[in-house]
Design a protein around this motif. Structure first.
Motif, PDB file in Angstrom:
ATOM      1  N   LYS A   1       0.928  -1.395  -0.399  1.00  0.00           N
ATOM      2  CA  LYS A   1       0.265   0.079  -0.220  1.00  0.00           C
ATOM      3  C   LYS A   1       0.946   0.796   0.067  1.00  0.00           C
ATOM      4  O   LYS A   1       1.947   1.776   0.792  1.00  0.00           O
ATOM      5  CB  LYS A   1      -1.678   0.356   1.370  1.00  0.00           C
ATOM      6  N   TRP A   2       0.407   1.909  -0.833  1.00  0.00           N
ATOM      7  CA  TRP A   2       0.685   3.257  -1.183  1.00  0.00           C
ATOM      8  C   TRP A   2       0.348   4.287  -0.672  1.00  0.00           C
ATOM      9  O   TRP A   2      -1.195   4.638  -0.976  1.00  0.00           O
ATOM     10  CB  TRP A   2       1.843   3.726  -2.887  1.00  0.00           C
ATOM     11  N   ILE A   3       1.524   4.997   0.427  1.00  0.00           N
ATOM     12  CA  ILE A   3      -0.311   6.072   1.434  1.00  0.00           C
ATOM     13  C   ILE A   3       0.758   7.624   0.999  1.00  0.00           C
ATOM     14  O   ILE A   3       2.060   8.247   1.523  1.00  0.00           O
ATOM     15  CB  ILE A   3      -0.005   6.099   2.779  1.00  0.00           C
ATOM     16  N   ILE A   4      -0.130   7.905   0.986  1.00  0.00           N
ATOM     17  CA  ILE A   4       0.620   9.597  -0.375  1.00  0.00           C
ATOM     18  C   ILE A   4      -0.020  10.933  -0.154  1.00  0.00           C
ATOM     19  O   ILE A   4      -1.267  10.771   0.165  1.00  0.00           O
ATOM     20  CB  ILE A   4       0.345   9.434  -1.552  1.00  0.00           C
ATOM     21  N   ASP A   5       0.900  11.930   0.309  1.00  0.00           N
ATOM     22  CA  ASP A   5       0.069  13.156   0.276  1.00  0.00           C
ATOM     23  C   ASP A   5       1.256  14.214  -0.686  1.00  0.00           C
ATOM     24  O   ASP A   5       1.910  14.369  -0.393  1.00  0.00           O
ATOM     25  CB  ASP A   5       0.872  13.779   1.902  1.00  0.00           C
ATOM     26  N   PRO A   6       0.243  14.401  -1.507  1.00  0.00           N
ATOM     27  CA  PRO A   6       0.589  15.648  -2.221  1.00  0.00           C
ATOM     28  C   PRO A   6       1.074  16.690  -2.158  1.00  0.00           C
ATOM     29  O   PRO A   6       2.003  16.937  -2.907  1.00  0.00           O
ATOM     30  CB  PRO A   6       0.030  15.218  -3.595  1.00  0.00           C
ATOM     31  N   ILE A   7       0.964  17.480  -1.414  1.00  0.00           N
ATOM     32  CA  ILE A   7       1.637  18.153  -0.767  1.00  0.00           C
ATOM     33  C   ILE A   7       0.816  18.354   0.260  1.00  0.00           C
ATOM     34  O   ILE A   7      -0.100  18.386   1.129  1.00  0.00           O
ATOM     35  CB  ILE A   7       1.027  19.611  -1.448  1.00  0.00           C
ATOM     36  N   ASP A   8       1.804  17.815   1.340  1.00  0.00           N
ATOM     37  CA  ASP A   8       1.223  18.199   3.541  1.00  0.00           C
ATOM     38  C   ASP A   8       2.661  20.016   3.456  1.00  0.00           C
ATOM     39  O   ASP A   8       3.763  20.009   3.617  1.00  0.00           O
ATOM     40  CB  ASP A   8       2.635  17.070   4.459  1.00  0.00           C
ATOM     41  N   GLY A   9       1.480  20.474   3.854  1.00  0.00           N
ATOM     42  CA  GLY A   9       1.343  21.976   4.268  1.00  0.00           C
ATOM     43  C   GLY A   9       0.707  22.957   3.219  1.00  0.00           C
ATOM     44  O   GLY A   9       1.472  23.320   2.695  1.00  0.00           O
ATOM     45  N   THR A  10      -0.311  22.429   2.887  1.00  0.00           N
ATOM     46  CA  THR A  10      -0.586  23.276   1.303  1.00  0.00           C
ATOM     47  C   THR A  10      -1.345  24.571   2.167  1.00  0.00           C
ATOM     48  O   THR A  10      -1.392  25.731   1.572  1.00  0.00           O
ATOM     49  CB  THR A  10      -2.021  22.414   1.352  1.00  0.00           C
ATOM     50  N   VAL A  11      -1.314  25.386   2.807  1.00  0.00           N
ATOM     51  CA  VAL A  11      -1.479  26.475   3.636  1.00  0.00           C
ATOM     52  C   VAL A  11       0.031  26.895   3.246  1.00  0.00           C
ATOM     53  O   VAL A  11      -0.864  27.965   2.594  1.00  0.00           O
ATOM     54  CB  VAL A  11      -2.503  26.482   5.422  1.00  0.00           C
ATOM     55  N   ASN A  12       0.531  26.644   4.019  1.00  0.00           N
ATOM     56  CA  ASN A  12       2.089  27.083   3.812  1.00  0.00           C
ATOM     57  C   ASN A  12       1.912  27.432   2.409  1.00  0.00           C
ATOM     58  O   ASN A  12       2.598  28.463   1.542  1.00  0.00           O
ATOM     59  CB  ASN A  12       2.505  26.460   4.365  1.00  0.00           C
ATOM     60  N   TYR A  13       2.181  26.108   1.367  1.00  0.00           N
ATOM     61  CA  TYR A  13       2.652  26.205  -0.036  1.00  0.00           C
ATOM     62  C   TYR A  13       0.985  27.228  -0.545  1.00  0.00           C
ATOM     63  O   TYR A  13       1.954  27.868  -1.855  1.00  0.00           O
ATOM     64  CB  TYR A  13       2.109  24.506  -0.447  1.00  0.00           C
ATOM     65  N   ALA A  14      -0.008  27.389  -0.047  1.00  0.00           N
ATOM     66  CA  ALA A  14      -0.764  28.265  -1.341  1.00  0.00           C
ATOM     67  C   ALA A  14      -0.392  29.538  -0.845  1.00  0.00           C
ATOM     68  O   ALA A  14      -0.617  30.938  -1.312  1.00  0.00           O
ATOM     69  CB  ALA A  14      -2.515  28.604  -0.327  1.00  0.00           C
ATOM     70  N   HIS A  15       0.607  29.739   0.438  1.00  0.00           N
ATOM     71  CA  HIS A  15       0.834  31.876   0.843  1.00  0.00           C
ATOM     72  C   HIS A  15       2.016  31.806   0.403  1.00  0.00           C
ATOM     73  O   HIS A  15       2.530  32.889   0.937  1.00  0.00           O
ATOM     74  CB  HIS A  15       0.176  31.227   2.180  1.00  0.00           C
ATOM     75  N   GLY A  16       2.744  30.669  -0.471  1.00  0.00           N
ATOM     76  CA  GLY A  16       3.746  31.048  -1.022  1.00  0.00           C
ATOM     77  C   GLY A  16       5.036  30.969  -0.290  1.00  0.00           C
ATOM     78  O   GLY A  16       6.150  31.408   0.456  1.00  0.00           O
ATOM     79  N   ILE A  17       4.823  30.465   1.355  1.00  0.00           N
ATOM     80  CA  ILE A  17       5.752  29.766   2.360  1.00  0.00           C
ATOM     81  C   ILE A  17       6.130  28.483   1.838  1.00  0.00           C
ATOM     82  O   ILE A  17       5.644  27.323   1.986  1.00  0.00           O
ATOM     83  CB  ILE A  17       5.003  29.440   3.705  1.00  0.00           C
ATOM     84  N   PRO A  18       7.820  28.269   1.994  1.00  0.00           N
ATOM     85  CA  PRO A  18       8.100  27.614   1.435  1.00  0.00           C
ATOM     86  C   PRO A  18       8.806  26.128   2.972  1.00  0.00           C
ATOM     87  O   PRO A  18       9.703  25.072   2.345  1.00  0.00           O
ATOM     88  CB  PRO A  18       9.434  27.497   1.193  1.00  0.00           C
ATOM     89  N   LEU A  19       7.239  25.869   3.591  1.00  0.00           N
ATOM     90  CA  LEU A  19       7.714  25.146   4.426  1.00  0.00           C
ATOM     91  C   LEU A  19       6.968  24.164   4.281  1.00  0.00           C
ATOM     92  O   LEU A  19       5.206  23.815   4.464  1.00  0.00           O
ATOM     93  CB  LEU A  19       7.255  25.384   6.151  1.00  0.00           C
ATOM     94  N   CYS A  20       6.766  22.936   3.175  1.00  0.00           N
ATOM     95  CA  CYS A  20       5.843  22.036   2.778  1.00  0.00           C
ATOM     96  C   CYS A  20       6.742  20.744   1.518  1.00  0.00           C
ATOM     97  O   CYS A  20       7.359  20.882   1.752  1.00  0.00           O
ATOM     98  CB  CYS A  20       4.770  22.722   2.074  1.00  0.00           C
TER      99      CYS A  20
END
Length: 258
Positions: free
Chosen positions: A77-96
């Motif tokens: 089983k592959w368990i995937i989070d395509p972006i962990d830290g989406t709120v950071n990502y959406a605000h241009g914060i590179p902690l994701c």
């Protein structure tokens, strides 16, 4: 072949999220709970990751944050989070990051957490240790919670439960114990594994948040349990991850037993 596919899938997802990062026209929508965001980059990253995995292993089970379960009769089983830290990502914060864990017969055997913006590639394999950019990592040696640097996160859908996230957070900070909140559980766990934090706890996680990261901590010499101190499963919500030396004490703090 498994490791190669895991790395290739992670890098494919990373290319996608780098492409969309800081795009002012990024399409963003909301899931359950205030500010529980999903972006077009999440969907595109997930698609790229799954395509790589299915090309190599079309009969493997996949569970991913946005598409849910792709059920197959397989011990893998592959368990995937395509972006962990989406709120950071959406605000241009590179902690994701991209986070992918690989489970075999119910046992996590391999995991990758990759933050392409900080160029930090964490990898762990059961029984083989954990690495950052190919170099071995180990948890910290701190022995006291009072001297520790901790990290936590708060759920988007807040549960009005006794001894909840705000109460536990308040208990630590009122005693002057630093508790950070980065906005990415996968990065939190990897930074515990790397010895940057001494411990991490969270009240409500999904399997894709912790599948790769908890293996990282264990393989770096740390300890991961639920809030009771029992065996950790990514399919239950509560997680405590530490260097092992402060584990019993931090459980007392979290459960208000001091």
């Amino acid at each position: 072949m498994l490791k190669e596919t895991l790395i290739n899938a992670t890098e494919a997802g990373a290319q996608v999220i780098q492409h969309y990062f800081n795009n002012k026209n990024l399409q963003i929508s909301n899931k359950e709970g205030v500010n529980n965001l999903v972006t077009e980059a999440d969907h595109a990253s997930e698609k790229a990751i799954i395509e790589i995995i299915k090309l190599a292993f079309p009969d493997h089970f996949i569970v991913s944050e946005e598409v849910g379960e792709i059920v197959m009769d397989s011990e893998y089983k592959w368990i995937i989070d395509p972006i962990d830290g989406t709120v950071n990502y959406a605000h241009g914060i590179p902690l994701c990051c991209i986070s992918i864990g690989l489970e075999k017969a119910g046992n996590m055997i391999m995991g990758v957490v990759y933050n392409p913006f900080l160029k930090e590639f964490f990898f762990a394999e059961r029984g083989q240790g954990a690495t950052l950019n190919g170099q071995p990592i180990q948890v910290s040696n701190e022995t006291s919670v009072s001297k520790a640097c901790l990290v936590t996160g708060f759920p988007y859908t807040y549960i009005n439960q006794p001894n909840g996230p705000v109460e536990v957070f308040s208990r630590f900070i009122r005693q002057g114990i630093p508790v950070r909140r980065l906005g990415s559980a996968a990065i939190d766990l990897c930074w515990v594994a790397a010895g940057r934090f001494d411990g991490f706890y969270e009240h409500k996680l999904q399997a894709w948040d912790s599948a790769a990261g908890f293996l990282m901590v264990e393989e770096a010499g740390g300890k991961v349990t639920d809030f009771k101190g029992d065996h950790y499963s990514p399919y239950q919500p509560h997680l405590v991850a530490t260097n092992g030396k402060i584990h019993d004490e931090i459980l007392l703090w979290i459960n208000d037993k001091l």
